[in-house]
Design a protein around this motif. Structure first.
Motif, PDB file in Angstrom:
ATOM      1  N   LEU A  58       0.810  -1.226   0.000  1.00 37.90           N
ATOM      2  CA  LEU A  58       0.000   0.000   0.000  1.00 37.90           C
ATOM      3  C   LEU A  58       0.841   1.272   0.000  1.00 37.90           C
ATOM      4  CD1 LEU A  58      -2.686  -1.000   2.643  1.00 37.90           C
ATOM      5  CD2 LEU A  58      -3.058  -0.688   0.183  1.00 37.90           C
ATOM      6  N   LEU A  59       1.950   1.229   0.732  1.00 38.87           N
ATOM      7  CA  LEU A  59       2.801   2.405   0.935  1.00 38.87           C
ATOM      8  C   LEU A  59       4.257   2.045   0.624  1.00 38.87           C
ATOM      9  CD1 LEU A  59       1.333   3.419   4.426  1.00 38.87           C
ATOM     10  CD2 LEU A  59       0.699   4.376   2.203  1.00 38.87           C
ATOM     11  N   PRO A  60       4.613   1.944  -0.653  1.00 41.85           N
ATOM     12  CA  PRO A  60       5.984   1.557  -0.997  1.00 41.85           C
ATOM     13  C   PRO A  60       7.013   2.578  -0.499  1.00 41.85           C
ATOM     14  CG  PRO A  60       4.545   1.483  -2.920  1.00 41.85           C
ATOM     15  CD  PRO A  60       3.775   2.150  -1.842  1.00 41.85           C
ATOM     16  N   ALA A  61       8.142   2.077  -0.071  1.00 44.67           N
ATOM     17  CA  ALA A  61       9.227   2.941   0.416  1.00 44.67           C
ATOM     18  C   ALA A  61      10.091   3.369  -0.771  1.00 44.67           C
ATOM     19  CB  ALA A  61      10.048   2.211   1.466  1.00 44.67           C
ATOM     20  N   ASP A  62       9.536   4.252  -1.606  1.00 44.35           N
ATOM     21  CA  ASP A  62      10.285   4.739  -2.767  1.00 44.35           C
ATOM     22  C   ASP A  62      10.214   6.266  -2.811  1.00 44.35           C
ATOM     23  OD1 ASP A  62       7.724   5.297  -3.759  1.00 44.35           O
ATOM     24  OD2 ASP A  62       7.665   3.508  -5.012  1.00 44.35           O
ATOM     25  N   ASP A  63      10.563   6.833  -3.944  1.00 41.68           N
ATOM     26  CA  ASP A  63      10.682   8.298  -4.029  1.00 41.68           C
ATOM     27  C   ASP A  63       9.411   8.992  -4.520  1.00 41.68           C
ATOM     28  OD1 ASP A  63      10.702   7.553  -6.656  1.00 41.68           O
ATOM     29  OD2 ASP A  63      12.577   8.563  -7.164  1.00 41.68           O
ATOM     30  N   ARG A  64       8.258   8.325  -4.496  1.00 38.53           N
ATOM     31  CA  ARG A  64       7.010   8.938  -4.973  1.00 38.53           C
ATOM     32  C   ARG A  64       6.439   9.976  -4.008  1.00 38.53           C
ATOM     33  NH1 ARG A  64       3.253   4.050  -5.691  1.00 38.53           N
ATOM     34  NH2 ARG A  64       5.271   3.074  -5.959  1.00 38.53           N
ATOM     35  N   TRP A  65       6.906   9.995  -2.766  1.00 35.52           N
ATOM     36  CA  TRP A  65       6.314  10.811  -1.720  1.00 35.52           C
ATOM     37  C   TRP A  65       6.839  12.240  -1.748  1.00 35.52           C
ATOM     38  CZ3 TRP A  65       2.437   8.058  -0.057  1.00 35.52           C
ATOM     39  CH2 TRP A  65       2.528   6.672  -0.146  1.00 35.52           C
ATOM     40  N   GLN A  66       5.947  13.195  -1.564  1.00 32.82           N
ATOM     41  CA  GLN A  66       6.341  14.607  -1.531  1.00 32.82           C
ATOM     42  C   GLN A  66       7.085  14.949  -0.247  1.00 32.82           C
ATOM     43  OE1 GLN A  66       3.358  17.422  -2.824  1.00 32.82           O
ATOM     44  NE2 GLN A  66       2.302  15.787  -3.926  1.00 32.82           N
ATOM     45  N   HIS A  67       6.743  14.284   0.828  1.00 33.04           N
ATOM     46  CA  HIS A  67       7.442  14.480   2.107  1.00 33.04           C
ATOM     47  C   HIS A  67       8.768  13.725   1.992  1.00 33.04           C
ATOM     48  CE1 HIS A  67       7.181  15.154   6.550  1.00 33.04           C
ATOM     49  NE2 HIS A  67       8.180  14.285   6.487  1.00 33.04           N
ATOM     50  N   ARG A  68       9.889  14.429   1.908  1.00 31.52           N
ATOM     51  CA  ARG A  68      11.147  13.780   1.495  1.00 31.52           C
ATOM     52  C   ARG A  68      12.295  13.810   2.495  1.00 31.52           C
ATOM     53  NH1 ARG A  68      11.163  12.276  -3.854  1.00 31.52           N
ATOM     54  NH2 ARG A  68       9.436  13.123  -5.040  1.00 31.52           N
ATOM     55  N   HIS A  69      12.132  14.297   3.699  1.00 31.80           N
ATOM     56  CA  HIS A  69      13.281  14.264   4.609  1.00 31.80           C
ATOM     57  C   HIS A  69      13.472  12.848   5.143  1.00 31.80           C
ATOM     58  CE1 HIS A  69      11.473  13.760   8.595  1.00 31.80           C
ATOM     59  NE2 HIS A  69      10.435  14.409   8.102  1.00 31.80           N
TER      60      HIS A  69
END
Length: 140
Positions: free
Chosen positions: A73-84
């Motif tokens: 459901l929530l892959p740990a990749d670079d798609r997320w806007q929250h990036r820190h």
């Protein structure tokens, strides 16, 4: 007579990996003192933006299944806007929308009224924050 409302904070070290941590024993210990055999409600709250509380069977693989489902459901990749933080850390901030940071459970005769296979668990996918607090509150 014990107070009608009592609270305590559990400190939980989750380490630098994703975990489902069984809190049931800590909840029961708290209730032995706080509930003193009374009926009421136990509320758990995790004051963190990247962790949640789940009622789930543990020890039979369900905890690992939950983590696997969260990866889907929530892959740990670079798609997320929250990036820190670690790569994919933005997903950790979405987790509480799926696994809420709270639960309220019935207490009967001073004991948690859980089903046969149910456990109270902390769900933590954030590898960057290894120390968690869980607030337990009993309302009798």
């Amino acid at each position: 007579m014990p107070d009608a409302f009592t609270t305590r904070t559990l400190s939980v070290s989750t380490g630098a990996r994703e975990r489902v941590v069984d809190l049931t024993g800590g909840c029961e210990e708290f209730l032995r003192e706080a509930a003193s055999g009374r009926d009421g409600l136990l509320n758990l709250f995790v004051p963190h933006a990247t962790a949640g509380i789940a009622i789930i069977e543990t020890g039979s693989g369900s905890d690992d299944d939950l983590l696997a489902a969260l990866h889907t459901l929530l892959p740990a990749d670079d798609r997320w806007q929250h990036r820190h933080g670690s790569p994919g850390h933005g997903r950790d901030h979405v987790l509480p929308a799926i696994v809420p940071p709270h639960a309220t459970l019935p207490v009967i005769g001073g004991r948690l009224a859980l089903g046969t296979w149910q456990s109270v668990c902390l769900v933590d996918t954030n590898k960057d924050n290894v120390n968690r607090q869980v607030r337990l509150s009993f309302l009798g």
